[in-house]
Design an enzyme around this catalytic site. Structure first.
Site, PDB file in Angstrom:
ATOM      1  N   ASP A   8      52.982  29.029 -23.109  1.00 59.23           N
ATOM      2  CA  ASP A   8      54.171  29.627 -22.527  1.00 59.23           C
ATOM      3  C   ASP A   8      54.045  29.423 -21.013  1.00 59.23           C
ATOM      4  O   ASP A   8      52.967  29.051 -20.517  1.00 59.23           O
ATOM      5  CB  ASP A   8      54.215  31.119 -22.887  1.00 59.23           C
ATOM      6  CG  ASP A   8      55.361  31.852 -22.226  1.00 59.23           C
ATOM      7  OD1 ASP A   8      56.479  31.310 -22.197  1.00 59.23           O
ATOM      8  OD2 ASP A   8      55.121  32.964 -21.724  1.00 59.23           O
ATOM      9  N   ASP A  10      56.059  31.492 -17.964  1.00 58.46           N
ATOM     10  CA  ASP A  10      56.116  32.695 -17.132  1.00 58.46           C
ATOM     11  C   ASP A  10      55.145  33.750 -17.639  1.00 58.46           C
ATOM     12  O   ASP A  10      55.181  34.134 -18.810  1.00 58.46           O
ATOM     13  CB  ASP A  10      57.543  33.255 -17.121  1.00 58.46           C
ATOM     14  CG  ASP A  10      58.520  32.310 -16.455  1.00 58.46           C
ATOM     15  OD1 ASP A  10      58.416  32.111 -15.242  1.00 58.46           O
ATOM     16  OD2 ASP A  10      59.377  31.742 -17.175  1.00 58.46           O
TER      17      ASP A  10
END
Length: 222
Positions: A8, A10
């Protein structure tokens, strides 16, 4: 056999969640939208389209299109990343760890496509990634597994042969729904939070990941 690792973005590669919060409070605030901490937490895992629609539905404004407001938020975050963005501690060492093992490396994020190169270049890791996917290009965002399945297809790897690093409940759910092994990157005080119970492994720092963890994950049934 595990052949790929997918990250991922953020909150995993970069601590950008505060940037998004600042941008949303500034941009939506200028339109008269009042954002509480509780509601800000609720929207943290949404796409920018979803966040903009959410606040418009809650506190409608006039004079600016939803698309314009969304892009203002993205621009604000890009500026913050350019000025203040830093990689998560231990990120490059972990990327080197997987590179030396000839793993394919991918990225799956709910963030809009155009901000991804800005972040990866700023933190100096863009050359490590073999494939990048944004939920902007999918019919549904996380917790739907589509963005993770798209990255696996691009890497030409079966989902069950992928490890994912995530920091959110919806992201963990998306990766597990994609039939992948999941490492949750969390503060230790959140290890017992039910939102993260689906994760196969919970760590506080990239530097905590080891050969032993890789071996254990390889035996996890998905």
């Amino acid at each position: 056999m595990i052949k790929a690792v997918i990250f991922d973005m953020d909150g995993v590669l970069i601590d950008s969640e505060p940037f998004w919060q600042r941008a949303e409070r500034e941009v939506f605030g200028a339109l008269g939208v009042q954002i509480s901490d509780k509601e800000a937490e609720k929207t943290a895992s949404m796409t920018t389209v979803e966040v903009t629609r959410y606040w418009f539905d809650q506190q409608p404004w006039t004079g600016r299109s939803l698309e314009k407001v969304e892009n203002d938020v993205i621009d604000y975050v890009q500026n913050l990343v350019a000025k203040e963005g830093k990689p998560m501690e231990g990120l490059e060492d972990l990327l080197e760890f997987f590179t030396e093992k000839d793993f394919m490396i991918g990225l799956s994020t709910n963030s809009p496509r155009r901000i991804i190169p800005t972040i990866l270049k700023k933190i100096g890791v863009i050359d490590y990634f073999d494939s990048i996917s944004s939920s902007e290009d999918e019919l549904k965002a996380k917790p739907d597994p589509s963005v993770y399945l798209s990255t696996a297809r691009k890497l030409n790897v079966f989902p069950s042969n992928c490890i994912v690093f995530e920091d959110s409940g919806v992201g963990i759910k998306a990766a597990k729904n994609a039939n992948m092994k999941v490492v949750a990157l969390l503060p230790q005080e959140k290890f017992d939070d039910g939102k993260y119970k689906m994760a196969d492994l919970k760590l506080s720092h990239f530097s905590d990941f080891s050969e032993e963890h890789l071996l254990a994950l390889s035996h996890v049934k998905t």
